[in-house]
Design an enzyme around this catalytic site. Sequence first.
Site, PDB file in Angstrom:
ATOM      1  CE  LYS A  52      -3.845  -2.407   2.195  1.00  0.00           C
ATOM      2  NZ  LYS A  52      -4.608  -2.772   3.384  1.00  0.00           N
ATOM      3  CD  GLN A  95      -3.505  -4.220   6.512  1.00  0.00           C
ATOM      4  OE1 GLN A  95      -3.578  -3.211   5.818  1.00  0.00           O
ATOM      5  NE2 GLN A  95      -3.960  -5.386   6.096  1.00  0.00           N
ATOM      6  CG  ASP A  97      -9.812  -0.221   4.978  1.00  0.00           C
ATOM      7  OD1 ASP A  97      -9.514  -0.721   3.879  1.00  0.00           O
ATOM      8  OD2 ASP A  97      -9.140  -0.380   6.009  1.00  0.00           O
TER       9      ASP A  97
HETATM   10  N1  GUN Z   1      -6.899  -6.874   6.317  1.00  0.00           N
HETATM   11  C1  GUN Z   1      -7.208  -7.669   5.242  1.00  0.00           C
HETATM   12  N2  GUN Z   1      -7.789  -6.944   4.278  1.00  0.00           N
HETATM   13  C2  GUN Z   1      -7.851  -5.666   4.723  1.00  0.00           C
HETATM   14  C3  GUN Z   1      -8.330  -4.461   4.149  1.00  0.00           C
HETATM   15  O1  GUN Z   1      -8.850  -4.396   3.030  1.00  0.00           O
HETATM   16  N3  GUN Z   1      -8.198  -3.352   4.932  1.00  0.00           N
HETATM   17  C4  GUN Z   1      -7.663  -3.393   6.177  1.00  0.00           C
HETATM   18  N4  GUN Z   1      -7.609  -2.260   6.869  1.00  0.00           N
HETATM   19  N5  GUN Z   1      -7.215  -4.499   6.722  1.00  0.00           N
HETATM   20  C5  GUN Z   1      -7.302  -5.629   6.001  1.00  0.00           C
END
Ligand code: GUN
Length: 292
Positions: A53, A97, A120
């Site tokens: 990311k 995350q 998100d």
């Molecule tokens: N953990 C697994 N997929 C995601 C996601 O799309 N966003 C976040 N914040 N955590 C995750």
Amino acid sequence: MSAQVIDGKQIALQVRQGVAEKVADLKAKGITPCLAVVLVGENPASVSYVTGKRKALAEAGMKDRSEVLPENTSEEELLALIDKLNNDPSVHGILVQLPLPKHIDEDKVITKIDPKKDVDGFHPVNVGNLVIGKKAFLPCTPHGIIVLLKEIGMETSGKHALVIGRSNIVGKPVSLLLSRKDINCTVTMCHTGTKNLKELTLQADIIVAASGHPHTVTGDMVKDGAVVIDVGVNRIPDSTKKSGFRLIGDTDFEQIKEKASFITPVPGGVGPMTIAMLMYNTLEAAENSIEK
Ligand code: GUN
């Protein structure tokens, strides 16, 4: 039939290039889109996702205000950081995350994020707006799946889409998006309580596999010509790899590619789309901040 493999990497690159062009326009107006990715602890999969990311942020020309916190960070400290980021006008998006360490309440953390910065799309306000068809940040993986389906030029209206999994991150939101007017599918959501999975998958024109288990869908469960989207990221030990593991999906790619019309690989299918749609949402958050 041998399925066409959907190149998620390439489609994600196109999305990211489009975002980068718009970022350049915004910068010319004096605004640099900025995302804070917050990672707590050292879960190896999370570290790898966060690295991807942050790399994408740099490539899009966006500002990176990420924070890496130790595993023993208290809930209070994390909430205080989110408060600080919520109140900082130069930060447009906040992503925490998941999963978080066990001593931290994920719901409390997600609800603390300002919905206008919730790139998100996990905050209850964004989830609620998605459900009732109002403007909302769309969760990145489900949105990426919809972009893939549009990209292959499939006529989705009236088709039977079957989703395996009911998670808040993928199963539930993708089911909603597939049933929206622009996609217009009839949707079946399956989960661990489903008794006749194979009977149902054999009726599906589109299968979205997000069970979280390797090879939940095998070749004998897929109708000829179906489109199979694999959201799985299962790490299995592999001594031939430097990392000691390899990734496999929730479907049996080798078997299904003989039956399906289109299939996403793992890795290189849905995964890159998640990051691309995160860049898209961060740009949108920055654009919305001007309109206020
Ligand atoms: N953990 C697994 N997929 C995601 C996601 O799309 N966003 C976040 N914040 N955590 C995750």
